[in-house]
Write a protein that holds these residues in place. Structure first.
Motif, PDB file in Angstrom:
ATOM      1  N   GLU A  57       0.859  -1.181   0.000  1.00  0.00           N
ATOM      2  CA  GLU A  57       0.000   0.000   0.000  1.00  0.00           C
ATOM      3  C   GLU A  57       0.897   1.233   0.000  1.00  0.00           C
ATOM      4  O   GLU A  57       1.898   1.281   0.714  1.00  0.00           O
ATOM      5  CB  GLU A  57      -0.867   0.025   1.267  1.00  0.00           C
ATOM      6  CG  GLU A  57      -1.820  -1.139   1.401  1.00  0.00           C
ATOM      7  CD  GLU A  57      -3.138  -0.935   0.659  1.00  0.00           C
ATOM      8  OE1 GLU A  57      -3.363   0.165   0.104  1.00  0.00           O
ATOM      9  OE2 GLU A  57      -3.933  -1.896   0.633  1.00  0.00           O
ATOM     10  N   ARG A  77       1.244   4.093   1.541  1.00  0.00           N
ATOM     11  CA  ARG A  77       0.747   4.795   2.731  1.00  0.00           C
ATOM     12  C   ARG A  77       1.917   5.227   3.589  1.00  0.00           C
ATOM     13  O   ARG A  77       2.959   4.581   3.558  1.00  0.00           O
ATOM     14  CB  ARG A  77      -0.063   3.829   3.596  1.00  0.00           C
ATOM     15  CG  ARG A  77      -1.486   3.694   3.209  1.00  0.00           C
ATOM     16  CD  ARG A  77      -2.230   2.963   4.324  1.00  0.00           C
ATOM     17  NE  ARG A  77      -3.408   2.338   3.791  1.00  0.00           N
ATOM     18  CZ  ARG A  77      -3.796   1.097   4.056  1.00  0.00           C
ATOM     19  NH1 ARG A  77      -3.066   0.335   4.844  1.00  0.00           N
ATOM     20  NH2 ARG A  77      -4.882   0.606   3.528  1.00  0.00           N
ATOM     21  N   TYR A 123      -0.601   1.997  -4.867  1.00  0.00           N
ATOM     22  CA  TYR A 123       0.383   0.987  -4.466  1.00  0.00           C
ATOM     23  C   TYR A 123       1.805   1.393  -4.822  1.00  0.00           C
ATOM     24  O   TYR A 123       2.029   2.132  -5.771  1.00  0.00           O
ATOM     25  CB  TYR A 123       0.072  -0.360  -5.139  1.00  0.00           C
ATOM     26  CG  TYR A 123      -1.369  -0.750  -4.997  1.00  0.00           C
ATOM     27  CD1 TYR A 123      -1.930  -0.899  -3.729  1.00  0.00           C
ATOM     28  CD2 TYR A 123      -2.185  -0.912  -6.112  1.00  0.00           C
ATOM     29  CE1 TYR A 123      -3.274  -1.216  -3.586  1.00  0.00           C
ATOM     30  CE2 TYR A 123      -3.523  -1.236  -5.978  1.00  0.00           C
ATOM     31  CZ  TYR A 123      -4.063  -1.379  -4.714  1.00  0.00           C
ATOM     32  OH  TYR A 123      -5.388  -1.692  -4.567  1.00  0.00           O
ATOM     33  N   ILE A 136      -0.049  -6.081   7.246  1.00  0.00           N
ATOM     34  CA  ILE A 136      -1.331  -5.788   6.603  1.00  0.00           C
ATOM     35  C   ILE A 136      -1.133  -4.927   5.354  1.00  0.00           C
ATOM     36  O   ILE A 136      -1.861  -5.062   4.374  1.00  0.00           O
ATOM     37  CB  ILE A 136      -2.267  -5.050   7.603  1.00  0.00           C
ATOM     38  CG1 ILE A 136      -2.342  -5.801   8.935  1.00  0.00           C
ATOM     39  CG2 ILE A 136      -3.636  -4.808   7.007  1.00  0.00           C
ATOM     40  CD1 ILE A 136      -3.004  -7.133   8.927  1.00  0.00           C
ATOM     41  N   ASP A 137      -0.130  -4.056   5.365  1.00  0.00           N
ATOM     42  CA  ASP A 137       0.083  -3.156   4.235  1.00  0.00           C
ATOM     43  C   ASP A 137       0.782  -3.829   3.058  1.00  0.00           C
ATOM     44  O   ASP A 137       0.945  -3.218   2.009  1.00  0.00           O
ATOM     45  CB  ASP A 137       0.912  -1.936   4.680  1.00  0.00           C
ATOM     46  CG  ASP A 137       0.086  -0.985   5.537  1.00  0.00           C
ATOM     47  OD1 ASP A 137      -1.146  -1.024   5.434  1.00  0.00           O
ATOM     48  OD2 ASP A 137       0.685  -0.204   6.305  1.00  0.00           O
ATOM     49  N   VAL A 138       1.217  -5.060   3.250  1.00  0.00           N
ATOM     50  CA  VAL A 138       1.872  -5.778   2.149  1.00  0.00           C
ATOM     51  C   VAL A 138       0.825  -6.583   1.400  1.00  0.00           C
ATOM     52  O   VAL A 138       0.090  -7.375   1.988  1.00  0.00           O
ATOM     53  CB  VAL A 138       2.989  -6.688   2.681  1.00  0.00           C
ATOM     54  CG1 VAL A 138       3.495  -7.623   1.592  1.00  0.00           C
ATOM     55  CG2 VAL A 138       4.127  -5.845   3.236  1.00  0.00           C
ATOM     56  N   ILE A 139       0.756  -6.368   0.091  1.00  0.00           N
ATOM     57  CA  ILE A 139      -0.287  -7.036  -0.690  1.00  0.00           C
ATOM     58  C   ILE A 139       0.248  -8.307  -1.329  1.00  0.00           C
ATOM     59  O   ILE A 139      -0.418  -9.323  -1.367  1.00  0.00           O
ATOM     60  CB  ILE A 139      -0.832  -6.068  -1.758  1.00  0.00           C
ATOM     61  CG1 ILE A 139      -1.508  -4.897  -1.040  1.00  0.00           C
ATOM     62  CG2 ILE A 139      -1.808  -6.764  -2.687  1.00  0.00           C
ATOM     63  CD1 ILE A 139      -1.685  -3.699  -1.906  1.00  0.00           C
TER      64      ILE A 139
END
Ligand SMILES: Cc1ncc(C[n+]2csc(CCOP(=O)(O)OP(=O)(O)O)c2C)c(N)n1
Ligand SMILES: [Mg+2]
Lengths: 162, 560
Positions: free
Chosen positions: A10, A12, A43, A68-71
């Protein structure tokens, strides 16, 4: 051995901190890390080169995935992919050896991007092996400073199927 | 619907059925506390320190099976939560921590009571958020709840600046499923892996089921019962796996590990197949890794893929929820005659006991008696020390989800707030015994006040040896009996102190023959009480798996 992970995250604030923190906390070695926005501005893609054994890299990939921010995490080491790194090298030179260095640069397809009385800055791109080689080749003249971007990589068009 | 951020937070929690939250007020959370005053559906429990609030909320959450909620103000309120959050992280307990933060325009300027709590907690949370934009608040709260309560559970922190609490937000209760792009836990085991597991189990002569805390969280107790009782597969647990199956049964071997039951450790050593479920193979459970279950094939079932292969080499990994995977495996396995192995288990169990170093009033005996008197009725919370190990070894747990203890972090001070949280979660219907030591108790004993305020049925069983005896024990064995800073000479008269709280009773046990009558008396009424047991500081927890040794290399085992 060095492994290359391509990690979609993400875009962010704080994501880089989370990833760097994870490496520090678990004692993994980052060889290089690059990050930039992707075609979709939500992304970013990171290319992380990790030093360690197969088991360590598997752990790194799994731990990254838990964030959580890793897709997506891809180990692209064995997957056909293109890779590049950019380097600036400030090397000592004067009118006596300038020509010699310019000849050398041709072999590496390097360019001079700055010139002064006692030094020049050269630029080249290539895979990490080539970057190491040009640094080696220039070191007899006296290298003042080097800055490397770290590697970026992308799986080739048909690589995903393999 | 338009409302403030603080009101929206409470509305979302209400939607999830939250009845109690544990917290402590302060400047940055003023708007939240103002909203709490107007909310008739959520009761706020005013604890005596934020750390206690976090422990209480974690234990509360473990009891009800969904995350407890704790609140701290910015700065010191938030940093006081840190130990509780780290504790929940290590034991995979769902927890939602809400912290106030200075106004977003002040962030980064070292404002009064500013602390970078998202930075501080990054390595000890499943995820955390700093909410800078009020428009994102509602979605973040839903996401945070979802993350804390699904997959491998854990703490999630939301840091909310005061102006975001005060901002007007648009709130509609969400009914859709929360979806997060980078977060998709796997619940169902891979079919081909399950088939392989079935084959391995059916062809094993000496299988052993090893149950960790994940089984508690996944509520897979019935599946465990079926493994043991229908298929005659013996089982052992980690510390966190206690309370998944009745330890008084023949094939239940109890806890493995550094201070595990001798026969449980031997069983791990002798088995030819270890079926490990919901455990992360922590070092206190495994002893030397190179000697761990070294003649066995290992099946590892866990919801967190990163746990597989992290510490122990695995022959067959299955990623998935314990309940789902175990029930799938149960569909395939057969009843196999393994009389030799079962006889061996019974023999290990009857011939190997923990050595008991006899003192005037053995704490082991007190806990054993407590178990015999009330095993099926009471819940246990513990602190950390010798008393914790004695509780794990001697109580013989029989009920599901009946032990609340700090495993991974080993946090002294967990016990009393945990007992408070569990007592509240059980609606006052179950007595909760807090088995504690004089060291641990003094870390959070201020919670007696909270317990008294809510008249909770918490019984503090204080095993007072005027020392930090587990550390003393380490110094006994590892520092050549050079005892450094492990004795207390200024302890208060704990019974007198307890009595100074309104409606709190206190008892004292000094001799063995008082144990039963005092425990009975304490249990005969439901109010809070403290039972101080005056014990020696010469007790030792046996057995011991010395550092770098394998589980079968225990000292302190009595054989006959
Ligand atoms: C917060 C914290 N600080 C230090 C320790 C290290 N430690 C482990 S057990 C122990 C002694 C506990 O003493 P007490 O609660 O009296 O229990 P006892 O061993 O005497 O039964 C200490 C200091 C810890 N686990 N947690
Ligand atoms: Mg003590």
């Amino acid at each position: 051995m060095k492994y290359t992970l391509s990690v979609l995250v993400e875009n962010r604030p704080g994501v880089l901190t989370r990833i760097a923190g994870l490496f520090a906390r678990r004692g993994y070695n980052i060889d290089s890390l690059t990050v930039g926005r992707t075609e979709d501005e939500r992304y970013s893609r990171m290319t992380i080169v990790v030093d360690g054994g197969q088991d360590i890299v598997e752990q790194v990939a799994k731990q990254l995935h838990k964030l959580i921010d890793v897709i997506k995490v891809n180990d692209i080491t064995e997957v056909p992919h293109v890779e590049r790194e950019l380097v600036f090298i400030q090397v000592k030179s004067d009118s006596n050896n300038r020509g010699e260095i310019m000849d050398l640069l041709k072999i590496f397809r390097g360019r001079v991007v700055d010139l002064s009385k006692n030094s020049m800055i050269v630029e080249t791109t290539g895979d990490c092996g080539k970057i190491d080689a040009i640094i080696n080749a220039l070191s007899p003249y006296g290298i003042k400073e080097v800055v490397r971007t770290g590697k970026i990589g992308l799986i080739r068009g048909d690589g995903r199927k393999n | 619907m338009k409302m403030t951020g603080a009101e929206a937070l409470l509305k979302i929690l209400e939607g999830y059925g939250v009845k109690h939250i544990f917290g402590y007020p302060g400047g940055a959370v003023l708007p939240l506390y103002d909203a709490i005053l107007n909310n008739p559906n959520i009761e706020h429990i005013l604890v005596r320190s934020e750390q206690a609030g976090a422990h209480a909320a974690a234990a509360y959450g473990k009891y009800i099976g969904q995350s407890g909620v704790c609140i701290g103000t910015s700065g010191p309120g938030a940093t006081n939560l840190v130990t509780g959050i780290a504790n929940a992280y290590m034991d995979s307990i769902p927890l939602l921590a809400i912290t106030g933060q200075v106004d977003s325009s002040f962030i980064g300027r070292d404002a009064f009571q500013e602390a970078d709590i998202t930075g501080i907690t990054m390595p000890i949370v499943k995820h955390n958020y700093l909410v800078k934009d009020p428009k994102k608040l509602v979605d973040i709260i839903y996401d945070a709840w979802h993350i804390a309560n699904t997959g491998r559970k854990g703490p999630v922190l939301i840091d909310i600046p005061r102006n975001v609490f005060e901002a007007t937000v648009d709130f509609e209760p969400r009914t859709d499923l929360v979806k997060i792009k980078g977060y998709k836990p796997t619940y169902e085991g891979h079919q081909s892996q399950i088939k392989k597991a079935v084959k391995m189990i059916n062809s094993s002569f000496k299988p052993l089921l090893l149950v960790g805390g994940g089984v508690n969280f996944s509520k897979a107790e019935k599946e465990v019962v079926e493994f043991v009782e229908k298929y005659n597969i013996p089982m052992a647990t980690t510390l966190m796996g206690i309370g998944t199956y009745d330890e008084t049964k023949d094939l239940a071997l109890g806890m493995i590990g550094m201070h595990g039951m001798p026969y449980a450790n031997y069983a791990v050593h002798h088995c030819d197949l270890l079926i490990a479920v919901g455990t992360r193979f922590g070092d206190r459970a495994t002893g030397s890794l190179s000697k761990f279950a070294k003649d066995a094939k290992i099946i590892h079932i866990d919801i967190d893929p990163a746990e597989i292969g992290k510490n122990v080499l695995i022959d067959l990994p299955i990623v998935g929820d314990a309940k789902s995977v175990l029930s799938e495996i149960l569909l395939g396995i057969e009843i196999v005659e393994r009389n030799e192995w079962l006889e061996k288990i019974i023999e290990l169990k009857s011939r190997n006991r923990m050595l008991l170093h006899k003192t005037a009033l053995n704490p082991q005996l007190i806990i054993q008696k407590l178990g015999d008197m009330a095993r099926d009725d009471i819940l246990i919370a513990t602190d950390v020390g010798q008393h914790q190990m004695f509780a794990a070894q001697y109580f013989k747990f029989s009920q599901e989800n009946s032990l609340y203890t700090s495993g991974g972090l080993g946090t002294m001070g967990f016990g009393l707030p945990a007992a408070e949280g569990v007592a509240l979660a059980a609606g006052g219907k179950k007595q909760v015994f807090c088995i504690t030591g004089d060291g641990s108790f003094q870390m959070n004993m201020a919670e007696m006040a909270t317990i008294v305020e809510h008249n909770l049925p918490v019984k503090i069983l204080l095993l007072n040896n005027s020392s930090l005896c587990l550390v003393k024990q380490l110094q006994h064995f590892q520092c050549d009996k050079r005892f450094s800073e492990v004795s207390f000479t200024g302890n208060p008269d704990f019974s007198a102190m307890a009595r100074s709280y309104p409606n709190m009773t206190a008892y004292r046990i000094e001799n063995e023959d008082e144990i039963e009558s005092v425990l009975k008396e304490a249990m005969s009424h439901n109010g809070p009480s403290l039972i101080e047991c005056i014990i020696s500081d010469e007790n030792l927890v046996y057995p011991i798996v010395p550092a770098k040794k394998g589980l079968a290399e225990m000292i302190g085992v009595e054989k006959w």
